[in-house]
Design a protein around this motif. Sequence first.
Motif, PDB file in Angstrom:
ATOM      1  N   HIS A  47      -3.350   3.996   2.426  1.00  0.00           N
ATOM      2  CA  HIS A  47      -4.510   4.027   1.535  1.00  0.00           C
ATOM      3  C   HIS A  47      -4.993   2.629   1.174  1.00  0.00           C
ATOM      4  O   HIS A  47      -4.199   1.784   0.754  1.00  0.00           O
ATOM      5  CB  HIS A  47      -4.159   4.773   0.239  1.00  0.00           C
ATOM      6  CG  HIS A  47      -3.815   6.205   0.451  1.00  0.00           C
ATOM      7  ND1 HIS A  47      -2.623   6.607   1.015  1.00  0.00           N
ATOM      8  CD2 HIS A  47      -4.508   7.350   0.190  1.00  0.00           C
ATOM      9  CE1 HIS A  47      -2.597   7.940   1.078  1.00  0.00           C
ATOM     10  NE2 HIS A  47      -3.729   8.403   0.588  1.00  0.00           N
ATOM     11  N   SER A  83      -7.099   2.157  -1.332  1.00  0.00           N
ATOM     12  CA  SER A  83      -6.943   2.209  -2.784  1.00  0.00           C
ATOM     13  C   SER A  83      -6.343   3.548  -3.159  1.00  0.00           C
ATOM     14  O   SER A  83      -6.415   4.511  -2.387  1.00  0.00           O
ATOM     15  CB  SER A  83      -8.286   2.014  -3.498  1.00  0.00           C
ATOM     16  OG  SER A  83      -9.160   3.105  -3.233  1.00  0.00           O
ATOM     17  N   THR A  84      -5.750   3.610  -4.347  1.00  0.00           N
ATOM     18  CA  THR A  84      -5.128   4.866  -4.778  1.00  0.00           C
ATOM     19  C   THR A  84      -5.572   5.229  -6.193  1.00  0.00           C
ATOM     20  O   THR A  84      -6.524   5.955  -6.392  1.00  0.00           O
ATOM     21  CB  THR A  84      -3.591   4.791  -4.695  1.00  0.00           C
ATOM     22  OG1 THR A  84      -3.130   3.579  -5.326  1.00  0.00           O
ATOM     23  CG2 THR A  84      -3.119   4.817  -3.254  1.00  0.00           C
ATOM     24  N   HIS A  85      -4.868   4.711  -7.190  1.00  0.00           N
ATOM     25  CA  HIS A  85      -5.093   5.163  -8.566  1.00  0.00           C
ATOM     26  C   HIS A  85      -6.184   4.355  -9.257  1.00  0.00           C
ATOM     27  O   HIS A  85      -5.926   3.435 -10.048  1.00  0.00           O
ATOM     28  CB  HIS A  85      -3.776   5.105  -9.343  1.00  0.00           C
ATOM     29  CG  HIS A  85      -2.727   5.980  -8.756  1.00  0.00           C
ATOM     30  ND1 HIS A  85      -1.505   5.516  -8.333  1.00  0.00           N
ATOM     31  CD2 HIS A  85      -2.735   7.314  -8.474  1.00  0.00           C
ATOM     32  CE1 HIS A  85      -0.795   6.521  -7.834  1.00  0.00           C
ATOM     33  NE2 HIS A  85      -1.519   7.614  -7.913  1.00  0.00           N
ATOM     34  N   ALA A 103     -13.129   2.614  -6.210  1.00  0.00           N
ATOM     35  CA  ALA A 103     -12.561   2.677  -4.855  1.00  0.00           C
ATOM     36  C   ALA A 103     -13.559   2.170  -3.821  1.00  0.00           C
ATOM     37  O   ALA A 103     -13.165   1.519  -2.841  1.00  0.00           O
ATOM     38  CB  ALA A 103     -12.145   4.106  -4.537  1.00  0.00           C
ATOM     39  N   TYR A 146      -9.546   5.918   0.171  1.00  0.00           N
ATOM     40  CA  TYR A 146      -9.235   6.141  -1.246  1.00  0.00           C
ATOM     41  C   TYR A 146      -8.258   7.305  -1.374  1.00  0.00           C
ATOM     42  O   TYR A 146      -7.944   7.996  -0.395  1.00  0.00           O
ATOM     43  CB  TYR A 146     -10.500   6.378  -2.071  1.00  0.00           C
ATOM     44  CG  TYR A 146     -11.392   7.509  -1.579  1.00  0.00           C
ATOM     45  CD1 TYR A 146     -11.246   8.812  -2.052  1.00  0.00           C
ATOM     46  CD2 TYR A 146     -12.385   7.264  -0.635  1.00  0.00           C
ATOM     47  CE1 TYR A 146     -12.056   9.839  -1.605  1.00  0.00           C
ATOM     48  CE2 TYR A 146     -13.210   8.288  -0.176  1.00  0.00           C
ATOM     49  CZ  TYR A 146     -13.038   9.574  -0.670  1.00  0.00           C
ATOM     50  OH  TYR A 146     -13.845  10.590  -0.210  1.00  0.00           O
ATOM     51  N   HIS A 147      -7.763   7.496  -2.582  1.00  0.00           N
ATOM     52  CA  HIS A 147      -6.674   8.428  -2.877  1.00  0.00           C
ATOM     53  C   HIS A 147      -6.885   9.819  -2.293  1.00  0.00           C
ATOM     54  O   HIS A 147      -6.124  10.294  -1.442  1.00  0.00           O
ATOM     55  CB  HIS A 147      -6.491   8.506  -4.394  1.00  0.00           C
ATOM     56  CG  HIS A 147      -5.362   9.369  -4.843  1.00  0.00           C
ATOM     57  ND1 HIS A 147      -5.448  10.742  -4.905  1.00  0.00           N
ATOM     58  CD2 HIS A 147      -4.121   9.050  -5.284  1.00  0.00           C
ATOM     59  CE1 HIS A 147      -4.312  11.235  -5.348  1.00  0.00           C
ATOM     60  NE2 HIS A 147      -3.487  10.236  -5.589  1.00  0.00           N
ATOM     61  N   ASP A 148      -7.931  10.524  -2.742  1.00  0.00           N
ATOM     62  CA  ASP A 148      -8.103  11.914  -2.341  1.00  0.00           C
ATOM     63  C   ASP A 148      -8.462  12.065  -0.867  1.00  0.00           C
ATOM     64  O   ASP A 148      -8.138  13.087  -0.250  1.00  0.00           O
ATOM     65  CB  ASP A 148      -9.163  12.598  -3.202  1.00  0.00           C
ATOM     66  CG  ASP A 148      -8.633  12.954  -4.592  1.00  0.00           C
ATOM     67  OD1 ASP A 148      -7.520  12.519  -4.928  1.00  0.00           O
ATOM     68  OD2 ASP A 148      -9.332  13.654  -5.338  1.00  0.00           O
ATOM     69  N   THR A 169       0.841  -1.196   0.000  1.00  0.00           N
ATOM     70  CA  THR A 169       0.000   0.000   0.000  1.00  0.00           C
ATOM     71  C   THR A 169       0.872   1.241   0.000  1.00  0.00           C
ATOM     72  O   THR A 169       2.074   1.171   0.307  1.00  0.00           O
ATOM     73  CB  THR A 169      -0.952   0.027   1.214  1.00  0.00           C
ATOM     74  OG1 THR A 169      -1.910   1.079   1.043  1.00  0.00           O
ATOM     75  CG2 THR A 169      -0.204   0.277   2.511  1.00  0.00           C
ATOM     76  N   HIS A 205      -4.924  12.023   0.511  1.00  0.00           N
ATOM     77  CA  HIS A 205      -3.972  12.980  -0.053  1.00  0.00           C
ATOM     78  C   HIS A 205      -4.311  14.435   0.263  1.00  0.00           C
ATOM     79  O   HIS A 205      -3.409  15.242   0.511  1.00  0.00           O
ATOM     80  CB  HIS A 205      -3.904  12.804  -1.578  1.00  0.00           C
ATOM     81  CG  HIS A 205      -2.969  11.731  -2.012  1.00  0.00           C
ATOM     82  ND1 HIS A 205      -3.148  10.407  -1.669  1.00  0.00           N
ATOM     83  CD2 HIS A 205      -1.843  11.767  -2.780  1.00  0.00           C
ATOM     84  CE1 HIS A 205      -2.177   9.688  -2.191  1.00  0.00           C
ATOM     85  NE2 HIS A 205      -1.375  10.489  -2.870  1.00  0.00           N
ATOM     86  N   ASN A 260       6.314   9.986   0.351  1.00  0.00           N
ATOM     87  CA  ASN A 260       5.536   8.851  -0.134  1.00  0.00           C
ATOM     88  C   ASN A 260       6.348   7.584   0.111  1.00  0.00           C
ATOM     89  O   ASN A 260       7.512   7.509  -0.271  1.00  0.00           O
ATOM     90  CB  ASN A 260       5.258   9.043  -1.633  1.00  0.00           C
ATOM     91  CG  ASN A 260       4.342   7.999  -2.212  1.00  0.00           C
ATOM     92  OD1 ASN A 260       4.385   6.839  -1.836  1.00  0.00           O
ATOM     93  ND2 ASN A 260       3.522   8.405  -3.164  1.00  0.00           N
TER      94      ASN A 260
END
Length: 327
Positions: A163, A165-167, A173, A265-267, A151, A270, A283
């Motif tokens: 995370h 999930s990311t991309h 997600a 999830y990503h956002d 991860t 982030h 990272n």
Amino acid sequence: MAVNFVGITMGDPAGIGPEISLKAIDAKTEYQQYVLIYGSYDVLQYYHQRLQLTTQLVRIEKVQDFQPGKINVISVVDLAIGKDIEIGQVSPVAGDAAYQYIARAISDALKGDIRVVTTAPLNKEALHKGGHNFDGHTEIFATLTKTKSYTMMLWSEHMSVVHVSTHCSLREACDRATKARVLECVHLADKAMKQLGVETPRIAVAGLNPHSGEAGLFGREEIDEIIPAVQAAQQEGLDVDGPVPPDTVFLKAYNGVYDIVVAMYHDQGHIPMKMVAFDSGVNVTLGLPIIRTSVDHGTAFDIAGKGIAKADSMCYAVDLGKRFAEH
């Protein structure tokens, strides 16, 4: 001594990666004892002259040839600015080169020649045009090290996040927020914090839906997947809380209530991290058989070649990699 080396992959040669890699090693004399660059020597020489750096730039063939007190470069791909690539421009040549730097550094790390791989940013469009269809660094490292459980972690002195999930799309997600994956990320977060010296990490698992679903009124993911994962981790003896409503969990982490947050999830992960640690975030890819840290910013094509890119995030990434190596 080779296991103590940190290898910087200089990222997309058309971006700011070459500049910040050089600036970091030139500015911190201790780096000149154990940090080297995987990249393109002619590109780095161009920036070395433009920046008027005083530390000597040397080309070496392998890690064992390292020369202390200098900026050591393993030139993985020979290319030149103005001939093979243009600064600030997306190109398949640059994308392929960025991949080759990473592949060589990973190979050396797996052999034990270096202990840490620290990556400068790559450009995903250029990477794909260069024939390498990965979502980013994380997936490249997982593939080349044959890692199945991994991860992304964003670390800073203010707070840290992993995370689920990311991309991927936001719709996808939601489907990836399964009990098994959430529990996997809790384990990875716990191990990472212990490697950084936190004896009993306090882990918060964020909810996926507003108000963590409000007992099913706003979605059942918390009831069906996230709560069972939290309960399983608690039964294992881990200090885990959740699902904590995502609109408050990061403030609590920032205030020291939690050591790390598992974001869905990503956002979700982030945005708060970049609000509090845009220039100092790192990272990290967790779960690998090697240590990988990275700057937490992009190639910045708009300022590439202007000599104004800051190396702060690169220094934080190198330092955090060294901390992981020491534990």
